[in-house]
Design a protein around this motif. Structure first.
Motif, mmCIF file in Angstrom:
data_model
loop_
_atom_site.group_PDB
_atom_site.id
_atom_site.type_symbol
_atom_site.label_atom_id
_atom_site.label_comp_id
_atom_site.label_asym_id
_atom_site.label_seq_id
_atom_site.Cartn_x
_atom_site.Cartn_y
_atom_site.Cartn_z
ATOM 1 N N LEU A 129 25.134 49.390 90.296
ATOM 2 C CA LEU A 129 25.255 50.977 90.305
ATOM 3 C C LEU A 129 26.693 51.510 90.294
ATOM 4 O O LEU A 129 27.134 52.239 89.414
ATOM 5 N N ASP A 130 27.576 50.957 91.294
ATOM 6 C CA ASP A 130 28.792 51.106 91.268
ATOM 7 C C ASP A 130 29.654 50.992 90.251
ATOM 8 O O ASP A 130 30.639 51.757 89.824
ATOM 9 N N THR A 131 29.430 49.686 89.539
ATOM 10 C CA THR A 131 30.073 49.313 88.480
ATOM 11 C C THR A 131 29.981 50.295 87.135
ATOM 12 O O THR A 131 30.862 50.580 86.613
ATOM 13 N N ARG A 132 28.624 50.466 86.869
ATOM 14 C CA ARG A 132 28.181 51.467 85.944
ATOM 15 C C ARG A 132 28.936 52.760 86.057
ATOM 16 O O ARG A 132 29.466 53.290 85.383
ATOM 17 N N ALA A 133 28.841 53.284 87.464
ATOM 18 C CA ALA A 133 29.522 54.755 88.111
ATOM 19 C C ALA A 133 30.950 54.815 87.569
ATOM 20 O O ALA A 133 31.603 55.728 87.363
ATOM 21 N N ARG A 134 31.725 53.756 87.807
ATOM 22 C CA ARG A 134 33.258 53.623 87.676
ATOM 23 C C ARG A 134 33.548 53.660 86.646
ATOM 24 O O ARG A 134 34.369 54.262 85.873
ATOM 25 N N GLN A 135 32.710 53.112 85.489
ATOM 26 C CA GLN A 135 33.145 52.956 84.189
ATOM 27 C C GLN A 135 32.685 54.435 83.524
ATOM 28 O O GLN A 135 33.602 54.964 82.871
ATOM 29 N N LEU A 136 31.795 55.119 84.022
ATOM 30 C CA LEU A 136 31.430 56.439 83.442
ATOM 31 C C LEU A 136 32.334 57.416 84.224
ATOM 32 O O LEU A 136 32.888 58.152 83.442
ATOM 33 N N GLN A 137 32.885 57.144 85.308
ATOM 34 C CA GLN A 137 33.800 58.155 85.843
ATOM 35 C C GLN A 137 35.035 58.155 85.147
ATOM 36 O O GLN A 137 35.645 59.052 85.047
ATOM 37 N N GLU A 138 35.595 56.740 84.757
ATOM 38 C CA GLU A 138 36.888 56.763 83.991
ATOM 39 C C GLU A 138 36.831 57.567 82.852
ATOM 40 O O GLU A 138 37.817 58.376 82.503
ATOM 41 N N MET A 139 35.693 57.355 81.972
ATOM 42 C CA MET A 139 35.547 58.047 80.656
ATOM 43 C C MET A 139 35.710 59.586 81.007
ATOM 44 O O MET A 139 36.297 60.402 80.249
ATOM 45 N N LEU A 140 34.571 60.229 82.113
ATOM 46 C CA LEU A 140 34.629 61.494 82.466
ATOM 47 C C LEU A 140 36.109 62.079 82.924
ATOM 48 O O LEU A 140 36.505 63.021 82.590
ATOM 49 N N ASP A 141 36.880 61.284 83.610
ATOM 50 C CA ASP A 141 38.305 61.701 83.958
ATOM 51 C C ASP A 141 39.100 61.909 82.860
ATOM 52 O O ASP A 141 39.819 62.914 82.622
ATOM 53 N N ARG A 142 38.978 61.052 82.067
ATOM 54 C CA ARG A 142 39.912 60.922 80.985
ATOM 55 C C ARG A 142 39.535 62.189 79.897
ATOM 56 O O ARG A 142 40.480 62.960 79.312
ATOM 57 N N ALA A 143 38.257 62.520 79.683
ATOM 58 C CA ALA A 143 37.902 63.710 78.964
ATOM 59 C C ALA A 143 38.351 64.818 79.643
ATOM 60 O O ALA A 143 38.778 65.903 79.111
ATOM 61 N N ARG A 144 38.174 65.018 80.886
ATOM 62 C CA ARG A 144 38.704 66.198 81.635
ATOM 63 C C ARG A 144 40.216 66.269 81.451
ATOM 64 O O ARG A 144 40.466 67.513 81.213
ATOM 65 N N GLU A 145 40.774 65.381 81.475
ATOM 66 C CA GLU A 145 42.346 65.479 81.447
ATOM 67 C C GLU A 145 42.691 65.854 79.935
ATOM 68 O O GLU A 145 43.548 66.509 79.669
ATOM 69 N N ARG A 146 41.783 65.591 78.831
ATOM 70 C CA ARG A 146 41.866 65.923 77.520
ATOM 71 C C ARG A 146 41.492 67.719 77.465
ATOM 72 O O ARG A 146 41.714 68.036 76.416
ATOM 73 N N GLY A 147 40.841 68.028 78.324
ATOM 74 C CA GLY A 147 40.481 69.436 78.353
ATOM 75 C C GLY A 147 39.057 69.664 77.924
ATOM 76 O O GLY A 147 38.673 70.811 77.638
#
Length: 195
Positions: A129-147
């Motif tokens: 679960l942590d592996t999947r959550a880290r992958q998802l969080q990386e995408m979400l953080d990058r999206a947030r940085e793009r606005g």
């Protein structure tokens, strides 16, 4: 170079044995199910001695956990398409390929079975679960940085991963590219309720 270093070099005999043993585990899980085979069965299927398996993993449970963790960490890189929708579609398509591939269903069944098999199994589930959550969080953080205004990780688990896992575990339907894209689109649609 010492004998021990030589035995652990990537691509050497040790890597071939590990790959054969891992493949034997996923084949046996597919054919017989969790708990219906022994270290001896794995060794025979892999064409190695029982002692090789015991020396490397110690117990069948440790071997099963290694199979799960290795399979999960060997996944595809996190996509960066420039949009959250593109990233999630690409990532979800990769997950769908992974979990419907030769070993995917067996690995998912192992995660579920191990999660109820004591502390080591619970740790394997948590790492999954942590592996999947880290992958998802990386995408979400990058999206947030793009606005962009991304949902949270649990929304992605509930609306993208869970339906795919259920379909694979219960044979409830194929994971077609259109179906996987629809899961992403529904979550990201303006009318999606994230409350």
């Amino acid at each position: 170079m010492t004998e021990r270093q030589r035995a652990r070099r990537p691509g050497g005999r040790s890597a071939r044995v590990r790959a054969a043993v891992h493949r034997a585990v996923t084949d046996l899980v597919t054919e017989r199910g969790y708990g219906a085979f022994t270290v001896g069965d794995v060794a025979a299927r892999a064409g190695v001695a029982d002692t090789s398996v015991y020396r490397r993993w110690g117990t069948l449970e440790s071997l099963l956990i290694d199979v799960v963790i290795t399979r999960l960490t060997a996944g595809s890189p996190i996509p960066d398409t420039g949009t959250l929708k593109g990233d999630l579609r690409s990532w979800a398509a990769n997950v769908a390929r992974d979990i419907t591939g030769d070993e995917g269903p067996a690995v998912l069944r192992l995660v579920v079975a191990l999660s109820g098999a004591g502390e080591a199994g619970t740790q394997a589930r948590d790492r999954f679960l942590d592996t999947r959550a880290r992958q998802l969080q990386e995408m979400l953080d990058r999206a947030r940085e793009r606005g962009e205004d991304p949902p949270d990780v649990l929304d992605l688990v509930d609306h993208i991963l869970a339906p795919m896992y259920v379909r694979v575990l219960f044979g409830a339907g194929p994971l077609s590219p259109a179906y996987v894209d629809t899961l992403v689109d529904r979550l990201l649609s303006p009318s999606a309720d994230r409350a």
